[in-house]
Design a protein around this motif. Structure first.
Motif, mmCIF file in Angstrom:
data_model
loop_
_atom_site.group_PDB
_atom_site.id
_atom_site.type_symbol
_atom_site.label_atom_id
_atom_site.label_comp_id
_atom_site.label_asym_id
_atom_site.label_seq_id
_atom_site.Cartn_x
_atom_site.Cartn_y
_atom_site.Cartn_z
ATOM 1 N N GLN A 80 76.232 -30.018 96.362
ATOM 2 C CA GLN A 80 75.597 -31.005 95.480
ATOM 3 C C GLN A 80 75.261 -32.276 96.254
ATOM 4 O OE1 GLN A 80 78.176 -32.765 92.659
ATOM 5 N NE2 GLN A 80 76.594 -34.006 91.712
ATOM 6 N N GLU A 81 76.205 -32.733 97.061
ATOM 7 C CA GLU A 81 76.001 -33.978 97.805
ATOM 8 C C GLU A 81 74.867 -33.838 98.825
ATOM 9 O OE1 GLU A 81 77.452 -36.886 97.551
ATOM 10 O OE2 GLU A 81 79.222 -36.541 96.296
ATOM 11 N N ILE A 82 74.857 -32.707 99.533
ATOM 12 C CA ILE A 82 73.885 -32.520 100.614
ATOM 13 C C ILE A 82 72.499 -32.182 100.081
ATOM 14 C CG2 ILE A 82 73.308 -31.069 102.601
ATOM 15 C CD1 ILE A 82 76.388 -30.762 102.999
ATOM 16 N N ALA A 83 72.467 -31.351 99.039
ATOM 17 C CA ALA A 83 71.179 -30.892 98.525
ATOM 18 C C ALA A 83 70.787 -31.620 97.247
ATOM 19 C CB ALA A 83 71.238 -29.384 98.265
ATOM 20 N N SER A 84 71.095 -32.905 97.140
ATOM 21 C CA SER A 84 70.728 -33.672 95.949
ATOM 22 C C SER A 84 69.214 -33.798 95.866
ATOM 23 C CB SER A 84 71.374 -35.058 95.988
ATOM 24 O OG SER A 84 70.993 -35.746 97.151
ATOM 25 N N PRO A 85 68.675 -33.959 94.652
ATOM 26 C CA PRO A 85 67.225 -34.007 94.478
ATOM 27 C C PRO A 85 66.561 -35.079 95.326
ATOM 28 C CG PRO A 85 68.342 -33.866 92.364
ATOM 29 C CD PRO A 85 69.397 -34.113 93.399
ATOM 30 N N GLN A 86 65.303 -34.818 95.705
ATOM 31 C CA GLN A 86 64.553 -35.783 96.500
ATOM 32 C C GLN A 86 64.449 -37.101 95.736
ATOM 33 O OE1 GLN A 86 60.668 -34.443 97.583
ATOM 34 N NE2 GLN A 86 60.297 -36.107 99.018
ATOM 35 N N GLY A 87 64.768 -38.187 96.415
ATOM 36 C CA GLY A 87 64.712 -39.507 95.785
ATOM 37 C C GLY A 87 66.051 -39.975 95.265
ATOM 38 N N ALA A 88 67.019 -39.044 95.160
ATOM 39 C CA ALA A 88 68.350 -39.429 94.684
ATOM 40 C C ALA A 88 69.117 -40.107 95.809
ATOM 41 C CB ALA A 88 69.103 -38.209 94.181
ATOM 42 N N ARG A 89 69.597 -41.317 95.559
ATOM 43 C CA ARG A 89 70.323 -42.066 96.590
ATOM 44 C C ARG A 89 71.832 -41.875 96.475
ATOM 45 N NH1 ARG A 89 66.464 -45.911 94.983
ATOM 46 N NH2 ARG A 89 68.023 -47.024 93.759
ATOM 47 N N GLU A 90 72.318 -41.566 95.274
ATOM 48 C CA GLU A 90 73.749 -41.377 95.072
ATOM 49 C C GLU A 90 73.970 -40.206 94.129
ATOM 50 O OE1 GLU A 90 76.165 -45.389 95.256
ATOM 51 O OE2 GLU A 90 74.479 -45.633 93.891
ATOM 52 N N THR A 91 75.188 -39.671 94.162
ATOM 53 C CA THR A 91 75.556 -38.585 93.259
ATOM 54 C C THR A 91 76.826 -38.976 92.506
ATOM 55 O OG1 THR A 91 76.922 -37.456 94.901
ATOM 56 C CG2 THR A 91 74.582 -36.865 94.819
ATOM 57 N N ILE A 92 76.984 -38.402 91.332
ATOM 58 C CA ILE A 92 78.194 -38.609 90.545
ATOM 59 C C ILE A 92 78.518 -37.296 89.846
ATOM 60 C CG2 ILE A 92 77.140 -39.341 88.366
ATOM 61 C CD1 ILE A 92 80.114 -41.118 89.983
ATOM 62 N N ALA A 93 79.772 -36.920 89.867
ATOM 63 C CA ALA A 93 80.217 -35.705 89.201
ATOM 64 C C ALA A 93 81.323 -36.074 88.222
ATOM 65 C CB ALA A 93 80.719 -34.687 90.218
ATOM 66 N N PHE A 94 81.164 -35.681 86.984
ATOM 67 C CA PHE A 94 82.203 -35.985 86.004
ATOM 68 C C PHE A 94 82.349 -34.826 85.032
ATOM 69 C CE2 PHE A 94 78.377 -37.508 83.880
ATOM 70 C CZ PHE A 94 78.580 -37.172 82.553
ATOM 71 N N GLY A 95 83.488 -34.791 84.382
ATOM 72 C CA GLY A 95 83.758 -33.766 83.391
ATOM 73 C C GLY A 95 84.608 -34.340 82.281
ATOM 74 N N GLY A 96 84.561 -33.701 81.138
ATOM 75 C CA GLY A 96 85.341 -34.181 80.002
ATOM 76 C C GLY A 96 85.755 -33.047 79.094
ATOM 77 N N LEU A 97 86.699 -33.312 78.239
ATOM 78 C CA LEU A 97 87.098 -32.351 77.221
ATOM 79 C C LEU A 97 85.928 -32.108 76.275
ATOM 80 C CD1 LEU A 97 90.613 -33.846 76.415
ATOM 81 C CD2 LEU A 97 90.116 -31.842 77.836
ATOM 82 N N SER A 98 85.847 -30.912 75.714
ATOM 83 C CA SER A 98 84.702 -30.562 74.870
ATOM 84 C C SER A 98 84.554 -31.512 73.693
ATOM 85 C CB SER A 98 84.844 -29.119 74.374
ATOM 86 O OG SER A 98 86.078 -28.941 73.682
ATOM 87 N N GLY A 99 85.671 -31.909 73.089
ATOM 88 C CA GLY A 99 85.594 -32.810 71.942
ATOM 89 C C GLY A 99 85.017 -34.165 72.289
ATOM 90 N N LEU A 100 85.304 -34.655 73.488
ATOM 91 C CA LEU A 100 84.792 -35.961 73.899
ATOM 92 C C LEU A 100 83.292 -35.925 74.162
ATOM 93 C CD1 LEU A 100 87.671 -37.316 76.157
ATOM 94 C CD2 LEU A 100 86.897 -38.225 73.966
ATOM 95 N N TRP A 101 82.763 -34.765 74.487
ATOM 96 C CA TRP A 101 81.308 -34.665 74.639
ATOM 97 C C TRP A 101 80.623 -34.930 73.305
ATOM 98 C CZ3 TRP A 101 78.035 -34.714 78.492
ATOM 99 C CH2 TRP A 101 78.506 -34.455 79.789
ATOM 100 N N ASP A 102 81.149 -34.375 72.243
ATOM 101 C CA ASP A 102 80.558 -34.587 70.915
ATOM 102 C C ASP A 102 80.691 -36.039 70.472
ATOM 103 O OD1 ASP A 102 79.961 -31.871 70.725
ATOM 104 O OD2 ASP A 102 81.881 -31.400 69.792
ATOM 105 N N ILE A 103 81.800 -36.670 70.858
ATOM 106 C CA ILE A 103 82.097 -38.004 70.341
ATOM 107 C C ILE A 103 81.359 -39.098 71.103
ATOM 108 C CG2 ILE A 103 83.960 -39.694 70.024
ATOM 109 C CD1 ILE A 103 85.825 -37.262 69.585
ATOM 110 N N THR A 104 81.375 -39.026 72.430
ATOM 111 C CA THR A 104 80.832 -40.157 73.185
ATOM 112 C C THR A 104 80.101 -39.810 74.473
ATOM 113 O OG1 THR A 104 81.430 -42.318 74.102
ATOM 114 C CG2 THR A 104 82.991 -40.522 74.468
#
Length: 277
Positions: A80-104
């Motif tokens: 992901q870091e090496i092959a990030s889309p053209q023009g992307a200067r930074e990357t961020i990876a995050f994850g959450g519990l399924s319920g928190l996706w619905d909430i916020t």
């Protein structure tokens, strides 16, 4: 070490069958056998105990499991870091519990993608254990959880408390005597359970229970009933008149946290992004 051999090892460990692993990986069974043999030769130990009609991990295979999972996770992050889309200067990876996706988290994802157009984003749903594991291994930059893990290496930022409202499928001024027979209990954690028991000591059980608020929310649109649901997730249905708040009912609050490594090179970016929450 061949990353495909590691992935093959994990698949065989999961399926306990070379043929099933081959089908899952879209390769031949001979390829699976060759990869496992090559991996065993490079490590210098037998990874599986092969018995008639059964395959199980050897002690060496059990020891390799944790490392193998970490290797594949970090490999995916490196890609992901090496092959990030053209023009992307930074990357961020995050994850959450399924319920928190619905909430916020769904709204937050939209906000940061709009405010940071040059940011390459990886977003996923995982269990609490997997979230913490991936965070500590560097595969995630942020993990969103209901409870903050105790770790000196991790920083927990408490998010805005989540309001839990008593919601019904029909408008009403007060609860009927048998309302609890139609109550859907959502598991909002131990703290909520204790507070709920104090407010409703006579409610010992529920006909339906779920660990995901969205399940109860959709069920209430189809059948008569009640449930405590997160206000941000149910707001649109309340405004549209599809669901209704029950008056004079206690409002509970559920804590949630954004967890990140404060020593990470991306700590400043993480804290900037979290300002939108």
């Amino acid at each position: 070490m061949d990353i495909n051999a590691i992935k093959t090892f994990l698949e065989v460990a999961k399926t306990r069958h070379f043929g099933h692993a081959a089908n899952a990986l879209f390769v031949s069974q001979s390829t699976v056998s060759a990869r496992i043999r090559s991996l065993e030769e490079s490590i210098g130990a037998e990874l599986f105990i092969r018995e008639r009609g059964n395959i199980r991990l050897s002690p060496s295979g059990e020891a390799l499991m944790t490392y193998a999972q970490g290797i594949t996770t970090l490999w995916a992050r490196a890609q992901q870091e090496i092959a990030s889309p053209q023009g992307a200067r930074e990357t961020i990876a995050f994850g959450g519990l399924s319920g928190l996706w619905d909430i916020t988290l769904q709204n937050w994802l939209h906000q940061i993608s709009e405010s940071h157009p040059s940011l390459a984003i990886s977003a996923d749903i995982f269990s609490a254990e997997t979230l913490v594991d991936r965070l500590t291994k560097g595969a995630l930059d942020i993990a969103f959880l209901y409870d903050a893990p105790q770790s000196v290496n991790l920083t927990a930022k408490q998010l805005k408390p989540i309001k839990l409202l008593m919601v019904s499928s029909e408008p009403m001024q007060e609860l009927s005597e048998n309302w609890h027979e139609h109550f859907i209990r959502v598991d909002w954690g131990m703290n909520f359970a204790v507070q709920f028991a104090a407010e409703f000591p006579d409610i010992k059980s529920s006909r339906m229970m779920t660990g995901l608020g969205r399940i109860a929310q959709e069920q209430l649109k189809r059948v008569n009933g009640f449930a405590y649901l997160a206000e941000p997730a149910v707001r649109a249905d309340l405004d549209a008149g599809e669901l209704y708040t029950v008056p004079n009912m206690p409002v509970f609050k559920r804590k949630a946290y954004a967890i990140f490594n404060h020593d990470s090179a991306k700590s400043a970016l993480v804290q900037e992004l979290l300002e939108a929450l």
